[in-house]
Design a protein around this motif. Sequence first.
Motif, short mmCIF file in Angstrom:
data_model
loop_
_atom_site.label_atom_id
_atom_site.label_comp_id
_atom_site.label_asym_id
_atom_site.label_seq_id
_atom_site.Cartn_x
_atom_site.Cartn_y
_atom_site.Cartn_z
N SER A 128 -7.86 -17.48 -6.52
CA SER A 128 -8.19 -16.13 -6.08
C SER A 128 -7.31 -15.10 -6.78
N TYR A 129 -7.95 -14.13 -7.39
CA TYR A 129 -7.26 -12.96 -7.94
C TYR A 129 -8.28 -11.85 -8.09
N LYS A 130 -7.96 -10.67 -7.58
CA LYS A 130 -8.87 -9.54 -7.67
C LYS A 130 -8.16 -8.35 -8.31
N LYS A 131 -8.86 -7.66 -9.19
CA LYS A 131 -8.28 -6.54 -9.93
C LYS A 131 -8.40 -5.24 -9.14
N THR A 132 -7.57 -4.27 -9.54
CA THR A 132 -7.66 -2.93 -8.99
C THR A 132 -8.87 -2.22 -9.60
N PHE A 133 -9.63 -1.53 -8.76
CA PHE A 133 -10.77 -0.73 -9.21
C PHE A 133 -10.40 0.75 -9.11
N ILE A 134 -10.24 1.41 -10.24
CA ILE A 134 -9.81 2.82 -10.36
C ILE A 134 -8.34 2.98 -9.96
N ASN A 135 -8.02 2.78 -8.68
CA ASN A 135 -6.62 2.81 -8.24
C ASN A 135 -6.50 2.00 -6.96
N PRO A 136 -5.28 1.64 -6.56
CA PRO A 136 -5.12 0.78 -5.37
C PRO A 136 -5.72 1.36 -4.10
N PHE A 137 -5.56 2.65 -3.87
CA PHE A 137 -6.05 3.24 -2.63
C PHE A 137 -7.57 3.12 -2.51
N ILE A 138 -8.27 3.43 -3.60
CA ILE A 138 -9.73 3.33 -3.58
C ILE A 138 -10.17 1.88 -3.40
N THR A 139 -9.52 0.96 -4.11
CA THR A 139 -9.90 -0.45 -4.00
C THR A 139 -9.67 -0.98 -2.59
N LEU A 140 -8.60 -0.54 -1.95
CA LEU A 140 -8.30 -1.00 -0.60
C LEU A 140 -9.27 -0.44 0.44
N GLN A 141 -9.99 0.61 0.10
CA GLN A 141 -11.03 1.10 1.01
C GLN A 141 -12.21 0.13 1.04
N LEU A 142 -12.34 -0.65 -0.02
CA LEU A 142 -13.43 -1.62 -0.11
C LEU A 142 -13.07 -2.95 0.53
N HIS A 143 -11.86 -3.44 0.26
CA HIS A 143 -11.40 -4.71 0.82
C HIS A 143 -9.94 -4.91 0.48
N ASN A 144 -9.31 -5.86 1.14
CA ASN A 144 -7.91 -6.19 0.86
C ASN A 144 -7.86 -7.11 -0.35
N TYR A 145 -7.84 -6.52 -1.52
CA TYR A 145 -7.90 -7.31 -2.75
C TYR A 145 -6.57 -7.95 -3.10
N ILE A 146 -5.49 -7.57 -2.44
CA ILE A 146 -4.17 -8.15 -2.72
C ILE A 146 -3.98 -9.44 -1.94
N GLY A 147 -4.36 -9.44 -0.67
CA GLY A 147 -4.27 -10.65 0.14
C GLY A 147 -2.90 -10.90 0.72
N THR A 148 -2.53 -12.16 0.79
CA THR A 148 -1.33 -12.60 1.49
C THR A 148 -0.04 -11.91 1.03
N THR A 149 0.85 -11.67 1.97
CA THR A 149 2.17 -11.12 1.63
C THR A 149 3.00 -12.11 0.82
N SER A 150 2.62 -13.38 0.81
CA SER A 150 3.38 -14.37 0.02
C SER A 150 3.32 -14.09 -1.48
#
Length: 216
Positions: A128-150
């Motif tokens: 699993s790895y997901k890229k930033t779309f435009i910028n982190p804030f916009i991408t995070l409005q779509l889904h948690n693309y970063i995932g686990t705090t680990s």
Amino acid sequence: MSKISVIIPTKNRNDLLNQAVDSVINQTYNNWELYIINDSKEEIILKSTDPRINIEINKRTSGANGARNTGINLSSGEFIAFLDDDDTWEQNKLAKQLKIMKNTDVILSYTGKKIIYKKNKKEKEKYSYKKTFINPFITLQLHNYIGTTSSIMIKSEVLKTKIKFDEKINILQDYDLYIQLSKIGKFYGIPESLITYNFDKKINHISLRKNELILS
């Protein structure tokens, strides 16, 4: 040589915890301190006697949020990395992230992950790895693309002076933190699988987002 503070929240899982701790000890980058934050009255028994390891009681709200915030308050490193007690790191995880954090102006870096899903004695593996779309804030409005705090490393000054985990919420703690951080700084993703993210249906996980990641 920058110090990295590693924070592991844990509750009643010595066997899993020791695996996580071993993956910290085996890092190629060795200027780190480890704070294991015990969210239980049960004694923690470690196999290692490494002097860089500190065991502390969660002095804040019970749960992963309070435990992580306890670790943040105790930490002295320039950067902070988190590790769930049921996950492990690849040996070069800290070294690769530190290089990015030192050579760019980002406040957070995250990595790809290998997910091992266990159910009824069957095991499946997923990358699993997901890229930033435009910028982190916009991408995070779509889904948690970063995932686990680990997988993350953050500049400690940000966590100590601006934003911590919200102890009033019981789920999506990581998602909430990322959204708040995305409003004040840049993120950087490393596609490599630098953590192993374990999901076993028989275990109560420290992060309640495990199911969501598997289904994404």
